[in-house]
Design an enzyme around this catalytic site. Structure first.
Site, PDB file in Angstrom:
ATOM      1  N   LYS A  90     -30.459  11.812  18.542  1.00  0.00           N
ATOM      2  CA  LYS A  90     -30.560  12.593  19.771  1.00  0.00           C
ATOM      3  C   LYS A  90     -31.486  13.754  19.507  1.00  0.00           C
ATOM      4  O   LYS A  90     -31.323  14.482  18.530  1.00  0.00           O
ATOM      5  CB  LYS A  90     -29.146  13.106  20.154  1.00  0.00           C
ATOM      6  CG  LYS A  90     -29.107  13.869  21.445  1.00  0.00           C
ATOM      7  CD  LYS A  90     -28.958  12.945  22.631  1.00  0.00           C
ATOM      8  CE  LYS A  90     -29.381  13.575  23.943  1.00  0.00           C
ATOM      9  NZ  LYS A  90     -30.831  13.509  24.221  1.00  0.00           N
ATOM     10  N   LYS A 126     -36.192  13.325  16.683  1.00  0.00           N
ATOM     11  CA  LYS A 126     -37.149  14.096  17.487  1.00  0.00           C
ATOM     12  C   LYS A 126     -38.404  13.250  17.635  1.00  0.00           C
ATOM     13  O   LYS A 126     -38.663  12.361  16.828  1.00  0.00           O
ATOM     14  CB  LYS A 126     -37.473  15.413  16.761  1.00  0.00           C
ATOM     15  CG  LYS A 126     -38.045  16.488  17.637  1.00  0.00           C
ATOM     16  CD  LYS A 126     -36.996  17.262  18.409  1.00  0.00           C
ATOM     17  CE  LYS A 126     -37.632  18.218  19.385  1.00  0.00           C
ATOM     18  NZ  LYS A 126     -36.664  19.139  20.005  1.00  0.00           N
ATOM     19  N   GLY A 165     -36.213  16.218  26.779  1.00  0.00           N
ATOM     20  CA  GLY A 165     -37.448  17.009  26.849  1.00  0.00           C
ATOM     21  C   GLY A 165     -37.536  18.014  25.720  1.00  0.00           C
ATOM     22  O   GLY A 165     -36.590  18.246  24.982  1.00  0.00           O
ATOM     23  N   ASP A 166     -38.704  18.585  25.577  1.00  0.00           N
ATOM     24  CA  ASP A 166     -38.953  19.721  24.676  1.00  0.00           C
ATOM     25  C   ASP A 166     -40.231  20.354  25.224  1.00  0.00           C
ATOM     26  O   ASP A 166     -40.560  20.155  26.408  1.00  0.00           O
ATOM     27  CB  ASP A 166     -39.109  19.250  23.211  1.00  0.00           C
ATOM     28  CG  ASP A 166     -39.156  20.415  22.218  1.00  0.00           C
ATOM     29  OD1 ASP A 166     -38.110  20.997  21.922  1.00  0.00           O
ATOM     30  OD2 ASP A 166     -40.262  20.773  21.757  1.00  0.00           O
ATOM     31  N   THR A 210     -30.321  25.226  27.671  1.00  0.00           N
ATOM     32  CA  THR A 210     -30.760  25.855  26.414  1.00  0.00           C
ATOM     33  C   THR A 210     -30.822  27.370  26.596  1.00  0.00           C
ATOM     34  O   THR A 210     -30.336  28.143  25.761  1.00  0.00           O
ATOM     35  CB  THR A 210     -32.126  25.296  25.971  1.00  0.00           C
ATOM     36  OG1 THR A 210     -32.051  23.875  25.986  1.00  0.00           O
ATOM     37  CG2 THR A 210     -32.482  25.770  24.583  1.00  0.00           C
TER      38      THR A 210
HETATM   39  P1  NDP Z   1     -42.002  24.726  27.475  1.00  0.00           P
HETATM   40  O1  NDP Z   1     -43.149  23.842  27.238  1.00  0.00           O
HETATM   41  O2  NDP Z   1     -41.257  24.644  28.760  1.00  0.00           O
HETATM   42  O3  NDP Z   1     -42.428  26.254  27.263  1.00  0.00           O
HETATM   43  C1  NDP Z   1     -43.009  26.709  26.086  1.00  0.00           C
HETATM   44  C2  NDP Z   1     -43.450  28.125  26.324  1.00  0.00           C
HETATM   45  O4  NDP Z   1     -43.877  28.706  25.095  1.00  0.00           O
HETATM   46  C3  NDP Z   1     -44.635  28.210  27.275  1.00  0.00           C
HETATM   47  O5  NDP Z   1     -44.529  29.383  28.025  1.00  0.00           O
HETATM   48  C4  NDP Z   1     -45.812  28.293  26.294  1.00  0.00           C
HETATM   49  O6  NDP Z   1     -46.994  28.876  26.828  1.00  0.00           O
HETATM   50  C5  NDP Z   1     -45.216  29.210  25.257  1.00  0.00           C
HETATM   51  N1  NDP Z   1     -45.948  29.140  23.998  1.00  0.00           N
HETATM   52  C6  NDP Z   1     -46.353  28.044  23.327  1.00  0.00           C
HETATM   53  N2  NDP Z   1     -47.025  28.398  22.210  1.00  0.00           N
HETATM   54  C7  NDP Z   1     -47.033  29.758  22.220  1.00  0.00           C
HETATM   55  C8  NDP Z   1     -47.541  30.733  21.339  1.00  0.00           C
HETATM   56  N3  NDP Z   1     -48.204  30.368  20.232  1.00  0.00           N
HETATM   57  N4  NDP Z   1     -47.361  32.054  21.648  1.00  0.00           N
HETATM   58  C9  NDP Z   1     -46.701  32.429  22.755  1.00  0.00           C
HETATM   59  N5  NDP Z   1     -46.186  31.539  23.631  1.00  0.00           N
HETATM   60  C10 NDP Z   1     -46.350  30.234  23.355  1.00  0.00           C
HETATM   61  O7  NDP Z   1     -41.007  24.470  26.232  1.00  0.00           O
HETATM   62  P2  NDP Z   1     -39.464  24.815  26.109  1.00  0.00           P
HETATM   63  O8  NDP Z   1     -39.171  26.082  26.815  1.00  0.00           O
HETATM   64  O9  NDP Z   1     -38.700  23.590  26.440  1.00  0.00           O
HETATM   65  O10 NDP Z   1     -39.312  25.016  24.532  1.00  0.00           O
HETATM   66  C11 NDP Z   1     -39.522  26.275  23.896  1.00  0.00           C
HETATM   67  C12 NDP Z   1     -38.911  26.245  22.503  1.00  0.00           C
HETATM   68  O11 NDP Z   1     -37.504  25.957  22.610  1.00  0.00           O
HETATM   69  C13 NDP Z   1     -39.460  25.182  21.554  1.00  0.00           C
HETATM   70  O12 NDP Z   1     -39.403  25.678  20.247  1.00  0.00           O
HETATM   71  C14 NDP Z   1     -38.465  24.042  21.696  1.00  0.00           C
HETATM   72  O13 NDP Z   1     -38.462  23.186  20.566  1.00  0.00           O
HETATM   73  C15 NDP Z   1     -37.170  24.828  21.804  1.00  0.00           C
HETATM   74  N6  NDP Z   1     -36.052  24.126  22.382  1.00  0.00           N
HETATM   75  C16 NDP Z   1     -36.130  23.570  23.639  1.00  0.00           C
HETATM   76  C17 NDP Z   1     -35.059  22.923  24.192  1.00  0.00           C
HETATM   77  C18 NDP Z   1     -35.076  22.408  25.582  1.00  0.00           C
HETATM   78  O14 NDP Z   1     -34.011  21.985  26.053  1.00  0.00           O
HETATM   79  N7  NDP Z   1     -36.167  22.441  26.295  1.00  0.00           N
HETATM   80  C19 NDP Z   1     -33.813  22.732  23.410  1.00  0.00           C
HETATM   81  C20 NDP Z   1     -33.789  23.447  22.160  1.00  0.00           C
HETATM   82  C21 NDP Z   1     -34.884  24.079  21.668  1.00  0.00           C
HETATM   83  P3  NDP Z   1     -48.253  27.934  27.243  1.00  0.00           P
HETATM   84  O15 NDP Z   1     -47.874  27.391  28.554  1.00  0.00           O
HETATM   85  O16 NDP Z   1     -49.383  28.896  27.253  1.00  0.00           O
HETATM   86  O17 NDP Z   1     -48.372  26.893  26.161  1.00  0.00           O
END
Ligand code: NDP
Length: 445
Positions: A90, A126, A165-166, A210
């Site tokens: 998962k 993953k 998703g991620d 999350t």
């Molecule tokens: P999204 O794609 O929805 O959002 C990612 C965000 O992070 C965007 O705003 C993106 O900006 C920004 N970002 C990416 N790279 C950078 C950077 N170098 N500096 C600053 N901002 C940055 O992803 P999620 O919100 O789903 O995921 C975010 C994190 O949470 C990841 O690490 C993911 O693995 C983790 N996570 C997510 C889960 C989920 O349910 N979605 C569950 C558990 C963990 P831009 O649009 O400019 O790229």
């Protein structure tokens, strides 16, 4: 690191060359599980740690697709099925140009321990691709997702491997992926993916889980210190799925989020982030975060600066790995930050974790603090299996209870193993112990 684990770590380095994020994730776990290794010699006899560090299966495939102008693109797809001792693999799919095999392995490794911490019957995996959905039309994203699923479908299933998703994979992408799976297999197998839209088998609160879960976890860390979110200024990096719903819950719990970001810079809104405006900019219009500052007179956009310089009492890195370094951590400490909770996976560098812990800042590692997403996914699987659907209130209450349990488990385990208040040790040891116990029971497989 415990002496017995050093040679295991050396072997991980030599067998997985160049995969620095994977090395970092393994090191962080091995650095803290020494006391558990001493307490359970039977795990060493069964070489549990060596087996945990080696994925059960790694799948890499070609993903060809055609853009709107008829040009052909070739991307690479990955699925790393890391550990299935506790249940089907998962873990999410990430679509981002930075994705390499090592990225997916680090995320899969983290996922094994995170999923164990939830107490639910889910193994860890993953996947993803170096495809970048940003700037692509809906049709291009659909063609990519269909091509991706044309290979992935043969490896997944509700009893085998259940992606979600991620980064870069939200409701739109999951819809296209599920549609293609259904078309290829001729099965309406809702439990094969989680994070689905509510209209076709999704669950209430999965989208929010999350972010809400991360806020609930940090609420508990604050409570232990006799504090709460009430009246606190909070900084949340990112502005994607995790960040947006973290901000929503922090506001409901009485905090005020004053800054958020994307990969181009951050906005500082001295009146507190206007969530409706943020959702409109990021979820509806899919614009850059700078568009928020264009529309909110109380906000300024800072391109290229560090969001961690914005004064706050709570910081929730919720964007991507290694985004909070030692300099950022020192700025947080200088400005009186009390607690840091990782909404993203491994957003804090090892040096930064050290700076925060030495300064007495409560630090919640991602495998505990952001486990709400996968926990809600497991609840979605439960509802799919029983063809049921729960209300928003019931689902949120379940999520909150799970986060309170995870916090208690980490806190208790840290104390039990002589590291009171150290959530990194607590999370790693508690996750490891659960997976190890199951692996031992299942024999050498
Ligand atoms: P999204 O794609 O929805 O959002 C990612 C965000 O992070 C965007 O705003 C993106 O900006 C920004 N970002 C990416 N790279 C950078 C950077 N170098 N500096 C600053 N901002 C940055 O992803 P999620 O919100 O789903 O995921 C975010 C994190 O949470 C990841 O690490 C993911 O693995 C983790 N996570 C997510 C889960 C989920 O349910 N979605 C569950 C558990 C963990 P831009 O649009 O400019 O790229």
């Amino acid at each position: 690191m415990h002496e017995a684990l050093e040679s295991i770590y050396e072997r991980v380095l030599s067998r997985n060359p160049g995969e620095t994020e994977f090395h970092q994730a393994v090191r962080e776990v091995l650095d803290s599980i020494g006391p558990a290794v001493d307490k359970h010699p039977e795990y060493a006899d069964a070489r549990i740690v060596e087996r945990i560090c080696e994925p059960e299966r790694q799948i890499i495939f070609r993903v060809p697709w055609e853009d709107d102008d008829g040009r052909i693109h070739i991307n690479r797809g990955f699925r790393v099925e890391f550990n299935s001792a506790l249940g089907p693999y998962k873990g999410g799919l990430r679509f981002h140009p930075s994705v390499l095999l090592g990225t997916v392995k680090f995320l899969g490794f983290e996922q094994v321990f995170k999923n164990a911490l939830t107490g639910l019957p889910i193994g860890g995996g993953k996947g993803g691709s170096d495809f970048d959905p940003r700037g692509r039309s809906d049709r291009e994203v659909m063609r990519f997702c269909q091509s991706f699923m044309l290979e992935l479908y043969r490896h997944i299933g509700e009893y085998t491997d259940v992606p979600a998703g991620d980064m870069g994979v939200g409701g739109r992408e999951l819809g296209y992926l599920f549609g293609q799976y259904k078309r290829i297999t001729n099965r309406y197998e809702s439990g094969v993916l989680t994070g689905k839209g509510l209209i076709y088998g999704g669950a209430q609160v999965r989208r929010e889980a999350t972010g809400y879960g991360s806020a609930f976890f940090v609420e508990q860390m604050l409570r232990v210190r006799g504090q709460s979110f009430e009246g606190k200024d909070v900084v949340v990096s990112g502005s994607g799925n995790v960040a947006i719903y973290t901000i929503e819950k922090v506001h409901e719990l009485g905090g005020r989020v004053v800054a958020c970001s994307d990969s181009c810079g951050f906005v500082h809104d001295r009146n507190g982030v206007d969530l409706e405006l943020l959702k409109d900019v990021k979820e509806v219009r899919r614009e850059r975060i700078s568009a928020y500052a264009d529309k909110a007179s109380s906000a300024t956009f800072v391109g290229g600066g560090s969001i961690w310089e914005v004064p706050c009492q709570v910081a929730l890195p919720s964007a991507t790995q290694n985004e909070l370094d030692a300099t950022g951590a020192a700025a947080l400490v200088r400005n009186g930050c009390l607690a840091v909770g990782e909404g993203a996976n491994m957003p804090t560098t090892p040096d930064a974790v050290r700076v925060l812990q030495e300064a007495g800042v409560a630090f919640g590692p991602g495998k505990a603090a952001n486990a709400g997403g996968v926990a809600a996914s497991a609840l979605e699987m439960q509802q799919n299996a029983s063809r049921d659907s729960w209300t928003f209130e019931h689902s949120e209450a379940r999520l909150r209870d799970i986060m309170i349990d995870i916090h208690a488990r980490c806190h208790r385990t840290a104390e039990e193993y002589g590291a009171p208040g150290n959530y990194v040790a607590g999370a790693n040891i508690a996750g490891y112990a659960r997976v190890a116990e199951a692996m031992l029971a299942l024999g050498l497989i």
